[in-house]
Design a protein around this motif. Structure first.
Motif, PDB file in Angstrom:
ATOM      1  N   CYS A   1      17.882   4.879 -23.780  1.00 60.69           N
ATOM      2  CA  CYS A   1      18.895   5.743 -24.442  1.00 60.69           C
ATOM      3  C   CYS A   1      19.775   4.791 -25.788  1.00 60.69           C
ATOM      4  O   CYS A   1      19.582   4.048 -25.859  1.00 60.69           O
ATOM      5  CB  CYS A   1      20.182   5.851 -22.838  1.00 60.69           C
ATOM      6  N   THR A   2      19.583   5.933 -26.637  1.00 54.32           N
ATOM      7  CA  THR A   2      20.216   5.566 -28.073  1.00 54.32           C
ATOM      8  C   THR A   2      21.575   5.463 -27.894  1.00 54.32           C
ATOM      9  O   THR A   2      21.596   4.867 -28.972  1.00 54.32           O
ATOM     10  CB  THR A   2      19.669   6.917 -29.329  1.00 54.32           C
ATOM     11  N   ASP A   3      22.146   6.127 -26.790  1.00 54.06           N
ATOM     12  CA  ASP A   3      23.899   5.314 -27.066  1.00 54.06           C
ATOM     13  C   ASP A   3      24.064   4.305 -25.854  1.00 54.06           C
ATOM     14  O   ASP A   3      23.888   3.528 -25.689  1.00 54.06           O
ATOM     15  CB  ASP A   3      24.062   6.787 -26.223  1.00 54.06           C
ATOM     16  N   ARG A   4      24.453   3.117 -26.931  1.00 50.52           N
ATOM     17  CA  ARG A   4      24.431   2.136 -26.099  1.00 50.52           C
ATOM     18  C   ARG A   4      26.441   1.336 -26.016  1.00 50.52           C
ATOM     19  O   ARG A   4      26.445   0.391 -26.516  1.00 50.52           O
ATOM     20  CB  ARG A   4      23.943   1.047 -27.558  1.00 50.52           C
ATOM     21  N   TRP A   5      27.511   2.325 -25.934  1.00 46.45           N
ATOM     22  CA  TRP A   5      28.239   1.700 -26.285  1.00 46.45           C
ATOM     23  C   TRP A   5      28.398   1.350 -24.724  1.00 46.45           C
ATOM     24  O   TRP A   5      29.031   0.018 -24.064  1.00 46.45           O
ATOM     25  CB  TRP A   5      29.061   3.138 -25.270  1.00 46.45           C
ATOM     26  N   LEU A   6      27.638   1.220 -23.780  1.00 50.25           N
ATOM     27  CA  LEU A   6      27.781   0.505 -22.717  1.00 50.25           C
ATOM     28  C   LEU A   6      27.245  -1.201 -23.045  1.00 50.25           C
ATOM     29  O   LEU A   6      28.034  -1.926 -22.239  1.00 50.25           O
ATOM     30  CB  LEU A   6      26.580   1.361 -21.134  1.00 50.25           C
ATOM     31  N   LYS A   7      26.297  -0.923 -23.618  1.00 48.20           N
ATOM     32  CA  LYS A   7      26.084  -2.427 -23.567  1.00 48.20           C
ATOM     33  C   LYS A   7      26.800  -3.376 -24.544  1.00 48.20           C
ATOM     34  O   LYS A   7      27.136  -4.481 -24.345  1.00 48.20           O
ATOM     35  CB  LYS A   7      24.564  -2.770 -24.099  1.00 48.20           C
ATOM     36  N   GLN A   8      27.600  -2.479 -25.591  1.00 46.10           N
ATOM     37  CA  GLN A   8      28.333  -3.533 -26.041  1.00 46.10           C
ATOM     38  C   GLN A   8      29.539  -3.324 -25.403  1.00 46.10           C
ATOM     39  O   GLN A   8      30.139  -4.390 -25.850  1.00 46.10           O
ATOM     40  CB  GLN A   8      28.903  -2.013 -27.647  1.00 46.10           C
ATOM     41  N   HIS A   9      30.156  -2.948 -24.824  1.00 43.19           N
ATOM     42  CA  HIS A   9      30.658  -2.708 -23.348  1.00 43.19           C
ATOM     43  C   HIS A   9      31.196  -4.229 -22.638  1.00 43.19           C
ATOM     44  O   HIS A   9      32.036  -4.848 -22.943  1.00 43.19           O
ATOM     45  CB  HIS A   9      31.950  -1.686 -22.746  1.00 43.19           C
ATOM     46  N   LEU A  10      29.814  -4.785 -22.107  1.00 46.40           N
ATOM     47  CA  LEU A  10      29.362  -5.761 -21.330  1.00 46.40           C
ATOM     48  C   LEU A  10      29.280  -6.515 -22.171  1.00 46.40           C
ATOM     49  O   LEU A  10      29.866  -7.872 -21.815  1.00 46.40           O
ATOM     50  CB  LEU A  10      27.981  -5.033 -20.489  1.00 46.40           C
ATOM     51  N   LYS A  11      28.640  -6.594 -22.975  1.00 40.92           N
ATOM     52  CA  LYS A  11      29.328  -7.619 -24.465  1.00 40.92           C
ATOM     53  C   LYS A  11      30.197  -8.502 -24.988  1.00 40.92           C
ATOM     54  O   LYS A  11      30.646  -9.238 -24.285  1.00 40.92           O
ATOM     55  CB  LYS A  11      28.362  -7.483 -26.006  1.00 40.92           C
ATOM     56  N   LYS A  12      30.988  -7.563 -25.000  1.00 42.55           N
ATOM     57  CA  LYS A  12      32.204  -7.826 -25.259  1.00 42.55           C
ATOM     58  C   LYS A  12      33.059  -8.619 -24.207  1.00 42.55           C
ATOM     59  O   LYS A  12      34.099  -8.742 -24.115  1.00 42.55           O
ATOM     60  CB  LYS A  12      33.353  -5.962 -25.515  1.00 42.55           C
ATOM     61  N   ASN A  13      32.532  -7.847 -22.632  1.00 41.35           N
ATOM     62  CA  ASN A  13      33.522  -8.156 -21.405  1.00 41.35           C
ATOM     63  C   ASN A  13      32.688  -9.247 -20.637  1.00 41.35           C
ATOM     64  O   ASN A  13      32.686  -9.355 -19.248  1.00 41.35           O
ATOM     65  CB  ASN A  13      33.445  -7.561 -20.616  1.00 41.35           C
ATOM     66  N   ASP A  14      31.389 -10.119 -21.510  1.00 38.70           N
ATOM     67  CA  ASP A  14      31.161 -11.339 -20.760  1.00 38.70           C
ATOM     68  C   ASP A  14      30.244 -10.579 -19.400  1.00 38.70           C
ATOM     69  O   ASP A  14      30.529 -11.115 -18.199  1.00 38.70           O
ATOM     70  CB  ASP A  14      31.666 -12.428 -19.845  1.00 38.70           C
ATOM     71  N   TYR A  15      29.437  -9.501 -19.701  1.00 40.57           N
ATOM     72  CA  TYR A  15      28.878  -8.982 -18.540  1.00 40.57           C
ATOM     73  C   TYR A  15      29.373  -8.035 -17.279  1.00 40.57           C
ATOM     74  O   TYR A  15      28.832  -8.632 -15.989  1.00 40.57           O
ATOM     75  CB  TYR A  15      27.211  -9.366 -18.770  1.00 40.57           C
ATOM     76  N   TRP A  16      30.825  -8.286 -17.317  1.00 36.87           N
ATOM     77  CA  TRP A  16      31.715  -7.825 -16.282  1.00 36.87           C
ATOM     78  C   TRP A  16      31.692  -6.247 -16.706  1.00 36.87           C
ATOM     79  O   TRP A  16      32.659  -6.232 -17.611  1.00 36.87           O
ATOM     80  CB  TRP A  16      32.509  -8.341 -15.812  1.00 36.87           C
ATOM     81  N   LEU A  17      32.153  -5.818 -15.202  1.00 36.47           N
ATOM     82  CA  LEU A  17      32.401  -4.186 -15.300  1.00 36.47           C
ATOM     83  C   LEU A  17      33.681  -4.420 -14.407  1.00 36.47           C
ATOM     84  O   LEU A  17      33.556  -4.615 -13.380  1.00 36.47           O
ATOM     85  CB  LEU A  17      31.220  -3.207 -14.671  1.00 36.47           C
ATOM     86  N   LEU A  18      34.969  -4.695 -14.926  1.00 35.53           N
ATOM     87  CA  LEU A  18      35.629  -4.120 -13.944  1.00 35.53           C
ATOM     88  C   LEU A  18      36.724  -3.567 -13.443  1.00 35.53           C
ATOM     89  O   LEU A  18      36.878  -2.927 -14.552  1.00 35.53           O
ATOM     90  CB  LEU A  18      36.955  -5.435 -14.898  1.00 35.53           C
ATOM     91  N   PRO A  19      37.658  -3.628 -12.281  1.00 34.74           N
ATOM     92  CA  PRO A  19      38.246  -1.850 -12.235  1.00 34.74           C
ATOM     93  C   PRO A  19      39.139  -1.817 -13.165  1.00 34.74           C
ATOM     94  O   PRO A  19      39.053  -0.341 -13.393  1.00 34.74           O
ATOM     95  CB  PRO A  19      39.192  -2.668 -11.197  1.00 34.74           C
ATOM     96  N   CYS A  20      40.245  -2.872 -14.372  1.00 36.59           N
ATOM     97  CA  CYS A  20      40.528  -1.940 -15.292  1.00 36.59           C
ATOM     98  C   CYS A  20      39.959  -1.237 -16.309  1.00 36.59           C
ATOM     99  O   CYS A  20      41.166  -0.532 -17.297  1.00 36.59           O
ATOM    100  CB  CYS A  20      41.793  -3.154 -16.035  1.00 36.59           C
ATOM    101  N   HIS A  21      38.570  -1.247 -16.286  1.00 34.43           N
ATOM    102  CA  HIS A  21      37.638  -0.644 -17.110  1.00 34.43           C
ATOM    103  C   HIS A  21      37.651   0.732 -16.421  1.00 34.43           C
ATOM    104  O   HIS A  21      37.181   1.538 -17.498  1.00 34.43           O
ATOM    105  CB  HIS A  21      36.787  -1.420 -17.493  1.00 34.43           C
ATOM    106  N   MET A  22      38.122   1.054 -15.601  1.00 36.70           N
ATOM    107  CA  MET A  22      37.280   2.053 -14.595  1.00 36.70           C
ATOM    108  C   MET A  22      37.406   3.921 -16.066  1.00 36.70           C
ATOM    109  O   MET A  22      36.335   4.842 -15.836  1.00 36.70           O
ATOM    110  CB  MET A  22      37.940   2.154 -13.251  1.00 36.70           C
ATOM    111  N   ALA A  23      38.763   3.642 -15.503  1.00 35.29           N
ATOM    112  CA  ALA A  23      39.178   5.055 -16.242  1.00 35.29           C
ATOM    113  C   ALA A  23      38.157   5.276 -18.059  1.00 35.29           C
ATOM    114  O   ALA A  23      37.451   6.385 -17.880  1.00 35.29           O
ATOM    115  CB  ALA A  23      40.572   5.264 -16.989  1.00 35.29           C
ATOM    116  N   LEU A  24      37.988   3.930 -18.426  1.00 26.30           N
ATOM    117  CA  LEU A  24      37.349   4.823 -19.670  1.00 26.30           C
ATOM    118  C   LEU A  24      35.480   4.639 -19.315  1.00 26.30           C
ATOM    119  O   LEU A  24      34.915   5.744 -20.042  1.00 26.30           O
ATOM    120  CB  LEU A  24      37.743   3.102 -20.610  1.00 26.30           C
ATOM    121  N   ILE A  25      35.182   3.779 -18.702  1.00 31.28           N
ATOM    122  CA  ILE A  25      33.613   4.455 -17.906  1.00 31.28           C
ATOM    123  C   ILE A  25      33.706   5.276 -17.630  1.00 31.28           C
ATOM    124  O   ILE A  25      32.858   6.669 -18.199  1.00 31.28           O
ATOM    125  CB  ILE A  25      33.403   3.258 -17.177  1.00 31.28           C
ATOM    126  N   ALA A  26      34.562   6.143 -16.877  1.00 29.46           N
ATOM    127  CA  ALA A  26      34.164   7.293 -16.336  1.00 29.46           C
ATOM    128  C   ALA A  26      34.486   8.477 -17.017  1.00 29.46           C
ATOM    129  O   ALA A  26      33.689   9.316 -17.510  1.00 29.46           O
ATOM    130  CB  ALA A  26      35.802   7.407 -15.279  1.00 29.46           C
TER     131      ALA A  26
END
Length: 79
Positions: free
Chosen positions: A14-39
């Motif tokens: 996939c050429t859209d790398r927003w998720l990888k960028q998000h993961l790098k910024k958050n030390d590879y964690w997806l947190l509940p407080c990010h759910m609205a943005l990710i959804a």
């Protein structure tokens, strides 16, 4: 292995790398407080906050380089 020499289990890129960028910024964690943005990015409607848990995303090649990549269980290659 496929005829091109690559692993048949490799995912499509996939050429859209927003998720990888998000993961790098958050030390590879997806947190509940990010759910609205990710959804929103995935085109989903956020549900109850209790559905969302902390998720650690394990990407060894991104964090530590190719030598940390586990081999494919089918072809025994990590290329």
């Amino acid at each position: 292995m496929d005829t091109a020499g690559g692993c048949c289990m490799q995912p499509q890129v996939c050429t859209d790398r927003w998720l990888k960028q998000h993961l790098k910024k958050n030390d590879y964690w997806l947190l509940p407080c990010h759910m609205a943005l990710i959804a929103q990015k995935l085109g989903l409607k956020p549900r109850h906050k209790s559905y969302y848990k902390r998720i650690f995303v394990w990407l060894p090649d991104e964090r530590w380089g190719e030598e940390a990549t586990p081999c494919c269980p089918n072809c025994r290659s990590n290329s």
